[in-house]
Every structure is written in C-alpha cells, then in structure tokens.
Design a protein around this motif. Structure first.
Motif, PDB file in Angstrom:
ATOM      1  N   ASN A  26      50.479  41.752  45.507  1.00 54.47           N
ATOM      2  CA  ASN A  26      49.062  41.559  45.189  1.00 54.47           C
ATOM      3  C   ASN A  26      48.792  41.506  43.693  1.00 54.47           C
ATOM      4  OD1 ASN A  26      48.314  41.573  47.887  1.00 54.47           O
ATOM      5  ND2 ASN A  26      48.002  43.780  47.914  1.00 54.47           N
ATOM      6  N   TYR A  27      49.735  41.960  42.884  1.00 51.67           N
ATOM      7  CA  TYR A  27      49.518  42.032  41.439  1.00 51.67           C
ATOM      8  C   TYR A  27      50.592  41.275  40.657  1.00 51.67           C
ATOM      9  CZ  TYR A  27      46.967  45.783  43.595  1.00 51.67           C
ATOM     10  OH  TYR A  27      46.165  46.488  44.443  1.00 51.67           O
ATOM     11  N   LEU A  28      51.327  40.410  41.337  1.00 47.04           N
ATOM     12  CA  LEU A  28      52.455  39.715  40.731  1.00 47.04           C
ATOM     13  C   LEU A  28      52.067  38.296  40.344  1.00 47.04           C
ATOM     14  CD1 LEU A  28      55.295  40.715  40.201  1.00 47.04           C
ATOM     15  CD2 LEU A  28      55.995  39.806  42.388  1.00 47.04           C
ATOM     16  N   LEU A  29      52.086  38.016  39.053  1.00 49.81           N
ATOM     17  CA  LEU A  29      51.810  36.676  38.540  1.00 49.81           C
ATOM     18  C   LEU A  29      53.106  36.050  38.052  1.00 49.81           C
ATOM     19  CD1 LEU A  29      48.593  37.331  36.424  1.00 49.81           C
ATOM     20  CD2 LEU A  29      48.752  36.029  38.528  1.00 49.81           C
TER      21      LEU A  29
ATOM     22  N   VAL B 206      46.547  42.611  33.992  1.00 51.63           N
ATOM     23  CA  VAL B 206      45.297  41.902  33.711  1.00 51.63           C
ATOM     24  C   VAL B 206      45.250  40.686  34.631  1.00 51.63           C
ATOM     25  CG1 VAL B 206      43.995  40.619  31.983  1.00 51.63           C
ATOM     26  CG2 VAL B 206      45.230  42.695  31.335  1.00 51.63           C
ATOM     27  N   LEU B 207      44.180  40.605  35.430  1.00 53.15           N
ATOM     28  CA  LEU B 207      44.012  39.508  36.378  1.00 53.15           C
ATOM     29  C   LEU B 207      42.635  38.879  36.189  1.00 53.15           C
ATOM     30  CD1 LEU B 207      45.392  41.333  39.546  1.00 53.15           C
ATOM     31  CD2 LEU B 207      46.583  39.628  38.186  1.00 53.15           C
ATOM     32  N   GLU B 208      42.540  37.583  36.496  1.00 51.07           N
ATOM     33  CA  GLU B 208      41.262  36.879  36.386  1.00 51.07           C
ATOM     34  C   GLU B 208      40.550  36.901  37.727  1.00 51.07           C
ATOM     35  OE1 GLU B 208      39.596  32.400  35.470  1.00 51.07           O
ATOM     36  OE2 GLU B 208      41.515  33.008  34.609  1.00 51.07           O
TER      37      GLU B 208
ATOM     38  N   LYS C  89      41.245  44.566  34.218  1.00 49.27           N
ATOM     39  CA  LYS C  89      42.472  45.353  34.258  1.00 49.27           C
ATOM     40  C   LYS C  89      42.486  46.112  35.577  1.00 49.27           C
ATOM     41  CE  LYS C  89      44.860  47.565  30.609  1.00 49.27           C
ATOM     42  NZ  LYS C  89      44.832  48.443  29.449  1.00 49.27           N
ATOM     43  N   VAL C  90      43.636  46.019  36.330  1.00 42.74           N
ATOM     44  CA  VAL C  90      43.744  46.622  37.649  1.00 42.74           C
ATOM     45  C   VAL C  90      44.955  47.554  37.675  1.00 42.74           C
ATOM     46  CG1 VAL C  90      44.042  46.146  40.111  1.00 42.74           C
ATOM     47  CG2 VAL C  90      42.731  44.565  38.707  1.00 42.74           C
TER      48      VAL C  90
ATOM     49  N   LEU D 171      40.081  49.113  36.447  1.00 41.67           N
ATOM     50  CA  LEU D 171      40.166  50.006  35.292  1.00 41.67           C
ATOM     51  C   LEU D 171      39.238  49.608  34.148  1.00 41.67           C
ATOM     52  CD1 LEU D 171      44.039  50.505  35.112  1.00 41.67           C
ATOM     53  CD2 LEU D 171      42.328  52.089  36.003  1.00 41.67           C
ATOM     54  N   GLY D 172      38.775  48.351  34.136  1.00 42.61           N
ATOM     55  CA  GLY D 172      37.895  47.912  33.066  1.00 42.61           C
ATOM     56  C   GLY D 172      38.109  46.444  32.780  1.00 42.61           C
TER      57      GLY D 172
END
Length: 185
Positions: free
Chosen positions: A103-106, A130-132, A173-174, A182-183
């Motif tokens: 889920n967080y792998l780019l 950091v994700l968009e 930020k996740v 997170l922000g």
C-alpha cells in the motif's frame, strides 16, 4: 550454533525447521533450581508470537538472515521485483511476503529486503513515506471547525484517513506501520 546465553533481540533462530525472531528475552536465576531463559519469539513468515522457555546453556540453531537495501522496480502480476543497489541483481518477492507494505510502495522506492538462503522473508519500509492524494471529497465550508477526518485515495491505491482541509493533488506524509496521516509533505 549458539547457546541461550548468546540470545539478543532481533536474532533469528531455526527451531523445528521454522524461523523465529527473538522479540524479548530474560535470563532468570531462581533461588532454587537451575537458571533458564524466558523468550518471546515471533515467526518470521507468519507473524505468530509465542513464549518459549529454554534451560540456560542450551544450544540453539541460529539462522543467517541477510538484510539488504533494495529498490522497488515494478509489480509483476502478484509478485514484486526489487533490485539490489550494490550488485544490481533483481529478485522477485511474492505478494504474500510484501503484504500490507504494498500500500505504500512506489516505483524506485528503497526498502530493506530480508532473505534466508536466497528466499525472501519480509520487507521493511521506512517509517514514513510521501504520497500524492489522487482523490478525496472536497471539505464543506462549515466542516473545518469539527476537526473530523475523511477518506483519501493515494497514488498507490490505498485509502488513508486525512483531515478535511486536504485536497486532491496534495502530497501527504503517511506512517507505513499503521497507515496513519502524519501531515503535509
């Protein structure tokens, strides 16, 4: 081989053909009887946690786990392809091994891949990424004072709960451990 006196947190043991990581250990010397070591072990593959007690000085078989920093390249069906940053060798990691980290792998993201005898055991991501935001409902005018949250879909396809002021196209930020916002990035 090592003895129970050599145990430390993070050490991986090979018990009955399965790999167990030492989460916690405690040497106990009761007033009566022999000393023993009380441990909490976590199965490297399934994540199951058990408590096990060893007599002091008992021999245990350790497993060599090779942790390397690798770059995620692409998804190949259910599998994920990573490249070793030192040797440029590519390995395929099954989707079940990657698990929730997908889920967080780019692409081009770095992760630590742990292997035992060339078999991928698990991957570790940085604690935050950091994700968009690719889609989220717009916040309504009166909603901002309540401090509520709304779901947002990020570029990997995962859904993250974000504050009402976040809009589509923003970078956030996740936390990779629990999927928490997170922000702004």
């Amino acid at each position: 081989m090592a003895t129970t006196n050599d145990l430390k947190n993070g050490l991986v043991l090979n018990l009955d053909g399965e790999l167990w990581a030492v989460v916690e250990f405690q040497h106990v010397k009761p007033g009566k009887g022999g000393a023993f070591v009380r441990t909490t072990l976590k199965n490297v593959l399934s994540g199951k946690v058990v408590d096990k007690t060893f007599n002091a000085g008992t021999k245990v078989e350790t497993a060599t786990v090779d942790k390397r920093t690798m770059q995620y390249l692409y998804a190949d069906g259910e599998d994920y392809v990573f490249m070793d940053l030192e040797t440029f060798d590519q390995i395929t990691v099954p989707g079940g091994t990657v698990g929730e980290a997908a889920n967080y792998l780019l692409p081009e993201a770095e992760a630590t891949v742990a292997t035992h005898e060339s078999v991928p055991l698990y991957i570790e991501l940085p604690t935050s990424v950091v994700l968009e935001v690719t889609y989220t409902e717009p916040g309504l005018q009166g909603d901002r004072s309540t401090g509520g949250n709304k779901p947002a879909t990020v570029e990997t396809g995962a859904t993250v709960q974000v504050p009402l002021f976040i809009t589509t196209g923003e970078k956030i930020k996740v936390d990779t451990r629990d999927g928490r916002y997170l922000g702004r990035a």
